[in-house]
Design an enzyme around this catalytic site. Structure first.
Site, short mmCIF file in Angstrom:
data_model
loop_
_atom_site.label_atom_id
_atom_site.label_comp_id
_atom_site.label_asym_id
_atom_site.label_seq_id
_atom_site.Cartn_x
_atom_site.Cartn_y
_atom_site.Cartn_z
N ARG A 78 0.74 -1.01 -0.07
CA ARG A 78 -0.40 0.18 -0.65
C ARG A 78 0.92 1.39 -0.36
NH1 ARG A 78 -5.22 -1.63 3.12
NH2 ARG A 78 -4.37 1.19 4.72
N GLU A 96 9.87 -26.22 19.35
CA GLU A 96 9.89 -24.77 18.87
C GLU A 96 10.86 -23.91 20.25
OE1 GLU A 96 8.65 -22.49 14.98
OE2 GLU A 96 6.92 -23.02 16.13
N HIS A 140 1.93 -28.42 8.41
CA HIS A 140 3.51 -29.35 8.14
C HIS A 140 2.93 -30.72 8.89
CE1 HIS A 140 4.14 -24.95 7.69
NE2 HIS A 140 4.43 -24.27 8.96
C1 BG6 Z 1 4.85 -21.84 10.49
C2 BG6 Z 1 4.65 -21.83 11.85
O1 BG6 Z 1 4.51 -22.29 9.40
O2 BG6 Z 1 6.25 -22.05 10.97
C3 BG6 Z 1 5.18 -20.95 13.03
O3 BG6 Z 1 3.03 -20.35 11.56
C4 BG6 Z 1 6.25 -21.33 12.93
O4 BG6 Z 1 4.30 -20.62 14.26
C5 BG6 Z 1 7.10 -21.73 12.13
O5 BG6 Z 1 7.39 -20.73 13.89
C6 BG6 Z 1 8.23 -23.21 12.06
O6 BG6 Z 1 8.80 -23.37 10.62
P1 BG6 Z 1 10.53 -23.77 10.95
O7 BG6 Z 1 10.85 -23.16 9.19
O8 BG6 Z 1 11.44 -22.73 11.55
O9 BG6 Z 1 9.93 -24.45 11.54
#
Ligand code: BG6
Length: 485
Positions: free
Chosen positions: A51, A216, A240
Site C-alpha cells: 500500500r 520450537e 506441517h
Molecule cells: C510457521 C508457523 O508456518 O512455521 C510458525 O506459522 C512456526 O508458528 C514456523 O514458528 C516454523 O517453521 P520453521 O521452518 O522455523 O520450523
C-alpha cells in the site's frame, strides 16, 4: 561436491505484501541467494507491491536493509547486492481498491513467466484473486502463490478454494507449505523410494510406531494476536505435521510427478481415523526460567489456545493398521528440533541371552538442526567377555557425509519459489489435500471449542511439554525420544 544450478526461464514475480515480514525475512533473501547462485536470469524481475507509496528506490533500500538483517555478511559483497537490487521494482497497489492496478499492468511483460505471490493476510486472498483477474493480468501460464493459513477450518478452506477456482485453474495455484521445501523432507522420499533397503520393511509388520516432533524454543511473542486465534493445531498440525506424516506413510507414487505424489498423500489423509479424546493432549506454556508464560505473551489472561499438541494418530489402511503415528509440536520447548523417528520392531526371536539383547532399530530423519539421518543398528560390543550387544548410530549428517557444500542447504522458500517459476507443483498442496486435512483436524478443534472452560495442560517454558503428553505414550508402553539437539 558441486551444487548444480538449473537455470529457470525469465520471470515477472509480483509480491503482494512485498514490504511485509515474510517478504523481508524469507522471500527476498531467498531470491537474493538464488541470484548469488547464478539461478536468476538477467531478465528476471521481482516487483514488490504494497500500500505505501515507497517508489522503486524506497523499496530497494528497504530490501537492502532486509538483506543486511537476514543474509550473512560474507554473502553480501556490495556489487552482488547492487546487482540484485537492480532486478527489483515496486508498485503501490490497493488490494481492495483501484489504486495502482494500471501501473502494475503496465509493468508486466507478456513474454515471460508471470507469478503473483499472495504474501498478505488471508482476508485479502479473495480480493487479490478477483482484482488480478479483473484487470486481465491472468494468462494461461500465470501462477499464483498462496501462503498459509489456507482457511481456518474445512468450511472456510472450501470457500477459498471455490473462490480461487473461479479465477484460476488448479494447475495455476501454488499453496505453500514451507515444510515441503525443506531439504530433508525431500530426502525422505529419496531414501524411501531410491533404496531397496527400507521399503520392504516400511509397514505395520516391521515398524512398531512413528514419532513426528516439531519442537520450537520460540514463544509466540510478537505474533500473539494471530497465534491466539489459531493455536498449534491450526498453525502447525493441520499443515506441517500432516505433510510430514503423509510423506512418511504414503504408498510409492508411480512417478515423481505432482499429481502422482499428491494423490498418494491425499489417500493417507483420508485414511486417518477420527481421533478419540484420550488420544489428544493440548498444552500451554507457563512462565519458567525467566521466560514469560503464554498468557503474558498474548496479553490475554483467559486464553485457552494451545501452544502444544500431541496426538496418537492411526491410519486405517493395509500398510499401517496397528502402527500408531505419534505427533507432537509446541512452542517454548527445551530445544529447536524437527525430526521423524521410525522405530522398528524387535527381532522376532533372539538367539542371544535375554540380557544381551540390543535395542530395536531406529531411523531418525532430522529436518533441523543438522539435517541428516541416523540409523541405529545393533552390533557386538567390541572386546572379550562374551556376546554383549550394543546399538550404535550409522550417522549420516549431510554436512559430514557430503562436505561443506551440504551445509549451504537451500532454504525452503528459495527452492519453492524456483519451483513456481519452473511450473512444478510437486511440493505444493492441492486443494483437496488441504480440505481433507481440515476435515481431520476440525472435530478435534470443535471438541475443544465446545467447552472453552477446558484449559490446555500447563507446561514449563523451556521444558519437554505437558506430563499428559508423556503419558500418552507410556500408556502404550512407549516413550518419546528426548527433545535434545
Ligand atoms: C510457521 C508457523 O508456518 O512455521 C510458525 O506459522 C512456526 O508458528 C514456523 O514458528 C516454523 O517453521 P520453521 O521452518 O522455523 O520450523
Amino acid at each position: 561436491m558441486v551444487s548444480r544450478v538449473i537455470p529457470v526461464d525469465p520471470f515477472d514475480l509480483v509480491i503482494f505484501g512485498g514490504t511485509g515480514d515474510l517478504a523481508r525475512r524469507k522471500i527476498l533473501p531467498g531470491l537474493y541467494r538464488r541470484y548469488l547462485a547464478g539461478q536468476m536470469p538477467a531478465e528476471a524481475r521481482v516487483i514488490g507491491a504494497a500500500r505505501s507509496d515507497l517508489g522503486v528506490e524506497g523499496y530497494r533500500s528497504l530490501i537492502a536493509e532486509a538483506l543486511e538483517e537476514f543474509v550473512a555478511d560474507d554473502m553480501r559483497p556490495a556489487e552482488a547486492v547492487a546487482g540484485f537490487l537492480d532486478h527489483l521494482g515496486y508498485v503501490a497497489v490497493d488490494a481492495r481498491g483501484e489504486t495502482g492496478w494500471a501501473d502494475l499492468t503496465s509493468n508486466l511483460r507478456d513474454s515471460v513467466v508471470r507469478a503473483f505471490y499472495f504474501s498478505v493476510t488471508p482476508a485479502l486472498f479473495s480480493d487479490l484473486a478477483e482484482r488480478v483477474h479483473a484487470h486481465g493480468l491472468v494468462e494461461p501460464d500465470t501462477r499464483i502463490v498462496v501462503e498459509k493459513p489456507f482457511g481456518r477450518d474445512l468450511a472456510s478452506a472450501r470457500a477459498l478454494n471455490a473462490e480461487l477456482a473461479t479465477h484460476f485453474d488448479e494447475s495455476q495455484i501454488y499453496r505453500i507449505d514451507h515444510y515441503l521445501g525443506k531439504e530433508t523432507v525431500q530426502n525422505l522420499m529419496a531414501v524411501r523410494f531410491g533404496n531397496i533397503l527400507f521399503e520392504p520393511l516400511w509397514n505395520a509388520q516391521y515398524i512398531d510406531h512413528v514419532q513426528i516432533t516439531v519442537a520450537e524454543t520460540v514463544g509466540v511473542g510478537g505474533r500473539g494476536s494471530y497465534y491466539d486465534k489459531s493455536g498449534a493445531m491450526r498453525d502447525m498440525v493441520q499443515n506441517h505435521l500432516m505433510q510430514l506424516l503423509c510423506l512418511t506413510a504414503m504408498e510409492p507414487p508411480a512417478q515423481f510427478e505432482p499429481d502422482a505424489v499428491r494423490d498418494e498423500k491425499l489417500k493417507v489423509i483420508r485414511a486417518l481415523q477420527a481421533v478419540p479424546e484420550p488420544d489428544v493432549v493440548r498444552g500451554q506454556y507457563t512462565a519458567a526460567g525467566g521466560m514469560p508464560g503464554y498468557l503474558e505473551d498474548v496479553e490475554n489472561p483467559d486464553s485457552t489456545t494451545e501452544s502444544f499438541v500431541a496426538i496418537r494418530a492411526q491410519i486405517a489402511n493395509w500398510r499401517w493398521s496397528g502402527t500408531p503415528f505419534y505427533l507432537r509440536t509446541g512452542k517454548r520447548l527445551r530445544a529447536r528440533l524437527s525430526e521423524i523417528v521410525v522405530r522398528f520392531k524387535q527381532t522376532r526371536h533372539s538367539i542371544f541371552d535375554a540380557d544381551a539383547r540390543g535395542a530395536p532399530n531406529e531411523l531418525t530423519i532430522r529436518l533441523q538442526p543438522d539435517e541428516g539421518m541416523d540409523l541405529r543398528v545393533t552390533i557386538k560390543e567390541p572386546g572379550p567377555g562374551g556376546m554383549r550387544l550394543i546399538d550404535v548410530p550409522l550417522d549420516m549428517t549431510f554436512a559430514d557425509a557430503l562436505g561443506p557444500d551440504a551445509e549451504d542447504v537451500t532454504d525452503a522458500y528459495e527452492r519453492l519459489i524456483m519451483d513456481v517459476i519452473r511450473g512444478n507443483q510437486t511440493l505444493f498442496m492441492r486443494g483437496d489435500e488441504v480440505e481433507a486435512a481440515w476435515a481431520w483436524t476440525d472435530p478435534i478443534i470443535e471438541s475443544w471449542e465446545a467447552d472453552d472452560r477446558l484449559r490446555p495442560a500447563p507446561y514449563d517454558a523451556g521444558g519437554a511439554g505437558p506430563e499428559e503428553a508423556l503419558a500418552l505414550m507410556h500408556r502404550d508402553g512407549r516413550r518419546w525420544k528426548d527433545i535434545r539437539t
